[in-house]
Design a protein around this motif. Structure first.
Motif, PDB file in Angstrom:
ATOM      1  N   GLY A 224       0.686  -1.222  -0.088  1.00  0.00           N
ATOM      2  CA  GLY A 224       0.044   0.015  -0.029  1.00  0.00           C
ATOM      3  C   GLY A 224       0.824   1.212   0.083  1.00  0.00           C
ATOM      4  N   ALA A 225       1.845   1.260   0.491  1.00  0.00           N
ATOM      5  CA  ALA A 225       2.901   2.504   0.476  1.00  0.00           C
ATOM      6  C   ALA A 225       3.113   2.896  -0.997  1.00  0.00           C
ATOM      7  CB  ALA A 225       4.202   2.247   1.118  1.00  0.00           C
ATOM      8  N   LYS A 226       2.883   3.997  -1.391  1.00  0.00           N
ATOM      9  CA  LYS A 226       2.819   4.399  -2.725  1.00  0.00           C
ATOM     10  C   LYS A 226       3.836   5.267  -3.193  1.00  0.00           C
ATOM     11  CE  LYS A 226      -1.437   3.002  -3.557  1.00  0.00           C
ATOM     12  NZ  LYS A 226      -1.714   1.991  -2.340  1.00  0.00           N
ATOM     13  N   VAL A 227       4.902   5.368  -2.476  1.00  0.00           N
ATOM     14  CA  VAL A 227       6.073   6.138  -2.750  1.00  0.00           C
ATOM     15  C   VAL A 227       6.859   5.644  -4.068  1.00  0.00           C
ATOM     16  CG1 VAL A 227       8.353   7.008  -1.794  1.00  0.00           C
ATOM     17  CG2 VAL A 227       6.514   6.800  -0.248  1.00  0.00           C
ATOM     18  N   LEU A 228       7.035   4.297  -4.034  1.00  0.00           N
ATOM     19  CA  LEU A 228       7.826   3.655  -5.188  1.00  0.00           C
ATOM     20  C   LEU A 228       6.972   2.691  -5.862  1.00  0.00           C
ATOM     21  CD1 LEU A 228      11.464   3.552  -3.943  1.00  0.00           C
ATOM     22  CD2 LEU A 228      10.655   5.238  -5.572  1.00  0.00           C
ATOM     23  N   GLN A 229       7.336   2.474  -7.085  1.00  0.00           N
ATOM     24  CA  GLN A 229       6.270   1.324  -7.830  1.00  0.00           C
ATOM     25  C   GLN A 229       7.316   0.038  -7.450  1.00  0.00           C
ATOM     26  OE1 GLN A 229       7.107  -0.672 -10.818  1.00  0.00           O
ATOM     27  NE2 GLN A 229       5.060  -1.085 -11.276  1.00  0.00           N
ATOM     28  N   THR A 230       6.322  -0.869  -7.030  1.00  0.00           N
ATOM     29  CA  THR A 230       7.001  -2.421  -6.382  1.00  0.00           C
ATOM     30  C   THR A 230       8.136  -2.747  -7.389  1.00  0.00           C
ATOM     31  OG1 THR A 230       4.637  -2.729  -5.470  1.00  0.00           O
ATOM     32  CG2 THR A 230       6.511  -4.505  -5.807  1.00  0.00           C
ATOM     33  N   ARG A 231       7.780  -2.926  -8.877  1.00  0.00           N
ATOM     34  CA  ARG A 231       8.911  -3.620  -9.783  1.00  0.00           C
ATOM     35  C   ARG A 231      10.133  -2.612  -9.797  1.00  0.00           C
ATOM     36  NH1 ARG A 231       5.982  -3.621 -15.660  1.00  0.00           N
ATOM     37  NH2 ARG A 231       7.991  -3.831 -16.032  1.00  0.00           N
ATOM     38  N   SER A 232      10.109  -1.377  -9.565  1.00  0.00           N
ATOM     39  CA  SER A 232      11.227  -0.737  -9.395  1.00  0.00           C
ATOM     40  C   SER A 232      12.083  -0.910  -8.402  1.00  0.00           C
ATOM     41  CB  SER A 232      11.028   0.812  -9.658  1.00  0.00           C
ATOM     42  OG  SER A 232      10.487   1.456  -8.318  1.00  0.00           O
TER      43      SER A 232
END
Length: 441
Positions: A224-232
């Motif tokens: 849920g943390a929207k700071v960074l995209q998971t794949r990156s």
């Protein structure tokens, strides 16, 4: 075919004499209009003026990708993904060219490099491609000559056709470029000034973290943390790319955002006494849906009959609970209820998929609920400390918050609760784990 970025090496002698090599990534809000692009150009100029080799990865202007996607949908509900990629990749192409122009206007040598020009080679999964290789030879030569490289994020090429990486793919592009050129770090400029122990809008006493491990950031991003995209984050961990999260925006009278400390995403070896802090952060996600299948036959293969069709439909299942079987006969045959969660956006497809497989599964009723939220506590310190889960359960229980489902990993405990209790749960857990700052942020 370009060479793989994983395999790209530099000689020790060249590494020892070169200046810092930096990748700067700017999101859509940073590129939203000419004035903001000029502000980005000024930041890039300062980095280049310090003697560093600089590559910049840019997103489309805020809202532009949505506009282009809607054009595709209006043209045809069954659009060709190859042509879709041609359309939606245009947003980043525009901002990369505009930033190069803005840099040239203030005396900074710069040029744009589109995905096919490097090239950024991807898989053939159009609209959701994955980067396979990046050929950095020409890019490095240009940067070594003092030219700032401006690269559109989100796009690549496969067998001569433009591809895109899926929403949020510009972060992945930036990390992949940083890995390809062996950058000292990858600076992600966004609308927040770092990674906090939780959302400061819910908990004013949330603290900004100086460093977060790759594993922790990966878990936080996935829950849920929207700071960074998971794949990156996953790519940064795999390629050992140091990522820094910084803010693009500050008040008129405040110091420039990139003079303020952000948050570094690094390996555990860079975090001092990683075991001292039990919990690093608390995340929440309201984009969950709960599904319960009642009276599923309690026999071997019944659970597989539920989740195989969902997997075939590319629907990710998170939390799973199988209730105690209800015995309906002397030989032990009976039924059980199975509860699990899926992304809220996939609820309709999940219901359709399960109903199509109803005969094979044998369930009696399908019940769903979108008024739920997932609360997660994350920290590598969990590996060496007991009692994390019990603290979570007792804290929520003391405030009358009912737990609907539970899932765990080595460094994460997640619970599903009623959506209306999200903010209360985050606040009380933040205090329970000693994460509150002395003063409000």
């Amino acid at each position: 075919m370009g060479r793989s970025y994983q395999a790209r090496l530099f000689s020790p002698s060249s590494e020892s004499i070169r200046v810092a090599r930096i990748v700067m990534k700017f999101g859509g809000t940073s590129m939203a209009g000419i004035e903001r692009i000029r502000s980005v150009a000024a930041r890039v100029k300062r980095e280049a003026a310090a003697g560093n080799e600089v590559a910049v990865v840019v997103s489309a202007m805020a809202g532009e990708t949505d506009r282009l996607v809607n054009f595709c949908r209006e043209a045809s509900a069954l659009y060709d993904p190859k042509e879709y990629d041609v359309v939606v990749s245009a947003g980043e192409q525009i901002t990369s060219g505009l930033l190069a122009i803005a840099l040239q206007a203030i005396g900074v040598p710069a040029r744009s490099w589109l995905g096919w020009q490097l090239p950024v080679n991807t898989s053939g999964a159009f609209a959701k491609a994955r980067i396979e290789t990046i050929d950095s030879e020409a890019l490095l030569a240009s940067m070594g000559a003092g030219e700032v490289a401006v690269i559109p994020g989100f796009q690549g090429v496969h067998e001569g056709r433009v591809t895109t990486l899926g929403r949020g793919g510009s972060d992945t592009s930036a990390v992949a470029v940083a890995a390809a050129i062996k950058a000292d770090r990858c600076d992600i400029y966004t609308d927040v000034d770092g990674v906090y122990t939780t959302d400061p809008r819910i908990v004013p006493r949330a603290r900004k973290l100086a460093k977060v491990t790759y594993e922790e950031m990966l878990e936080l991003a996935s829950v849920g943390a929207k700071v960074l995209q998971t794949r990156s984050v996953g790519l940064a961990m795999k390629e050992n790319v140091r990522v820094q999260v910084l803010s693009s925006f500050t008040g008129d009278d405040a110091p420039m955002a990139d003079t303020l400390p952000g948050t570094m995403i690094v390996g555990e070896e860079e975090v001092e006494d990683v075991e001292r802090q039990l919990i690093t952060g608390i995340a929440h996600d309201k984009n969950e849906a709960k599904i319960t299948l009642t009276a599923v036959p309690d026999k071997p293969g019944s659970v597989s009959a539920i989740f195989e069709p969902l997997a075939a439909a590319n629907i990710n299942v998170d939390m799973i609970i199988q209730n105690i079987a209800h015995d309906h006969g002397a030989r032990g045959s009976g039924s059980t209820d199975v509860t699990f969660t899926v992304p809220a956006a996939d609820l309709a497809r999940s219901i359709e998929t399960l109903n199509q497989a109803r005969a094979a599964i044998g369930f009696e009723e399908l019940v769903h609920d979108t008024r739920v939220a997932k609360i997660s506590v994350v920290g590598v310190g969990m590996r060496s400390h007991a009692g994390v889960a019990s603290t979570m359960f007792s804290t929520l229980g003391a405030r009358g918050i009912n737990i609907l489902a539970i899932s765990t990993s080595e460094i994460k405990v997640s619970v599903l609760i009623n959506e209306d209790e999200t903010e209360l749960a985050v606040r009380v857990l933040h205090t329970a784990y000693g994460l509150d700052a002395d003063e409000a942020a």
